[in-house]
Scaffold this active site. Structure first.
Site, PDB file in Angstrom:
ATOM      1  N   ASN A  62     -10.246   4.818   1.732  1.00  0.00           N
ATOM      2  CA  ASN A  62      -9.374   4.641   0.573  1.00  0.00           C
ATOM      3  C   ASN A  62      -9.592   5.763  -0.437  1.00  0.00           C
ATOM      4  O   ASN A  62     -10.429   6.651  -0.230  1.00  0.00           O
ATOM      5  CB  ASN A  62      -9.649   3.287  -0.103  1.00  0.00           C
ATOM      6  CG  ASN A  62      -8.741   2.186   0.408  1.00  0.00           C
ATOM      7  OD1 ASN A  62      -7.528   2.363   0.508  1.00  0.00           O
ATOM      8  ND2 ASN A  62      -9.317   1.044   0.744  1.00  0.00           N
ATOM      9  N   ASP A 111     -10.198   0.933  -4.177  1.00  0.00           N
ATOM     10  CA  ASP A 111      -9.074   1.013  -3.247  1.00  0.00           C
ATOM     11  C   ASP A 111      -8.383   2.362  -3.477  1.00  0.00           C
ATOM     12  O   ASP A 111      -9.043   3.377  -3.664  1.00  0.00           O
ATOM     13  CB  ASP A 111      -8.144  -0.185  -3.440  1.00  0.00           C
ATOM     14  CG  ASP A 111      -7.446  -0.582  -2.147  1.00  0.00           C
ATOM     15  OD1 ASP A 111      -6.748   0.268  -1.561  1.00  0.00           O
ATOM     16  OD2 ASP A 111      -7.588  -1.740  -1.713  1.00  0.00           O
ATOM     17  N   GLU A 135       0.846  -1.207   0.000  1.00  0.00           N
ATOM     18  CA  GLU A 135       0.000   0.000   0.000  1.00  0.00           C
ATOM     19  C   GLU A 135       0.876   1.250   0.000  1.00  0.00           C
ATOM     20  O   GLU A 135       2.097   1.186   0.117  1.00  0.00           O
ATOM     21  CB  GLU A 135      -0.899   0.033   1.249  1.00  0.00           C
ATOM     22  CG  GLU A 135      -2.345  -0.351   0.989  1.00  0.00           C
ATOM     23  CD  GLU A 135      -3.134   0.736   0.278  1.00  0.00           C
ATOM     24  OE1 GLU A 135      -2.524   1.735  -0.162  1.00  0.00           O
ATOM     25  OE2 GLU A 135      -4.359   0.578   0.134  1.00  0.00           O
TER      26      GLU A 135
END
Length: 281
Positions: free
Chosen positions: A142, A192, A14
């Site tokens: 997100n 996301d 991430e």
């Protein structure tokens, strides 16, 4: 098709960040409690005692990192870090997740339950030494990114299937209520991480769909880029001309992950990105 940029598998890759002064990509393995990078062909790694998930650059030698208990000042050369501010430090249920710096020197950061507990998280903004909650009752924050003029922010609660757009005032604080930018519920897609390009397009990684998609500023789907990993998690623009999109991915939630899952990918972009904004401490 995206090519592999870094083959070290992440459980939950991430937070990719292209440092514009260093010309260097940084990213996180959230569940592995690692910050990763590369200098040419040399892989770099820093380990932490708690979860770390997102960063902004302060200067050539310093990052601000969001952890499960606070915002940290991180020295790249030595790996030393110190806490600047607490972030839900008294709540053992939550951790940090997605985050990005805005055009005003602020830093938006989301929190969520470590087991994705419903509505356990929130989205905050750090700005010149203080932190303020912007939105509560968030399950999985997100898609935090900002329009080229700095006057609109985007974010999502992945569980809701919506990407929201929020108008900002002259200091980067929310003005009015957010509005729906893209509704993914009918397709069952999971928004996301996201990043904006120079034309105002929004590039969104879609968890479980092996892809990153570009939406035009009016929310229209423009193009789809396949990614080798099933769980694409977040894109970032980088490279000398900001025409490379780096995409992190994850092995989390996969019963039988392949060698392609959890890697960092790179793909040429038809549109240049924007330099990441500096965080003002």
């Amino acid at each position: 098709m995206a090519e592999v940029f870094d083959a070290r598998p992440c459980t939950l890759g991430e937070g990719p960040l292209w440092h514009p002064e260093r010309g260097q990509l940084f990213w996180f393995d959230i569940l592995g409690r690692r910050l990763l990078s590369r200098e040419g062909n040399r892989p770099l790694e820093w380990r932490f005692d708690e979860i770390v998930s997102a960063a902004g650059w302060v200067d050539r030698d310093t990052l601000m990192i969001a952890s499960e208990t606070g915002l940290l000042r991180f020295d790249i050369a030595s790996g030393r870090h110190e806490r600047l501010l607490a972030l839900e430090a008294d709540n053992p249920v939550t951790r940090s997740n997605d985050g990005r710096a805005d055009a005003f020197g602020g830093f938006w950061i989301g929190t969520m339950g470590k087991k994705a507990e419903p509505r356990a998280g929130a989205i905050y903004r750090y700005y010149r030494g203080r932190i303020e909650k912007l939105y509560g009752d968030i399950s999985i924050p997100n898609a935090i990114c900002f329009a080229p003029d700095g006057r609109s922010a985007y974010f999502a609660d992945t569980k809701q299937g919506l990407i929201q757009r929020q108008s900002l005032d002259s200091e980067g604080w929310p003005k009015g209520k957010p509005e729906v930018f893209v509704d993914l519920r009918a397709e069952g897609l999971n928004a996301d991480g996201s990043v904006c390009d120079r034309e105002g397009g929004i590039w969104n990684a879609q968890w479980g769909a092996s892809r990153v998609v570009r939406f035009l500023p009016d929310g229209t789907l423009d193009r789809v880029i396949p990614v080798g990993a099933r769980n694409a998690s977040c894109p970032a623009f980088g490279g000398p001309d900001l025409r490379t999109i780096y995409v992190t991915s994850a092995r989390e939630d996969l019963a039988n992950p392949t060698d392609a899952d959890g890697l960092v990918y790179a793909v040429p972009s038809p549109v240049a990105g924007l330099p990441e904004h500096r965080v003002i401490l």
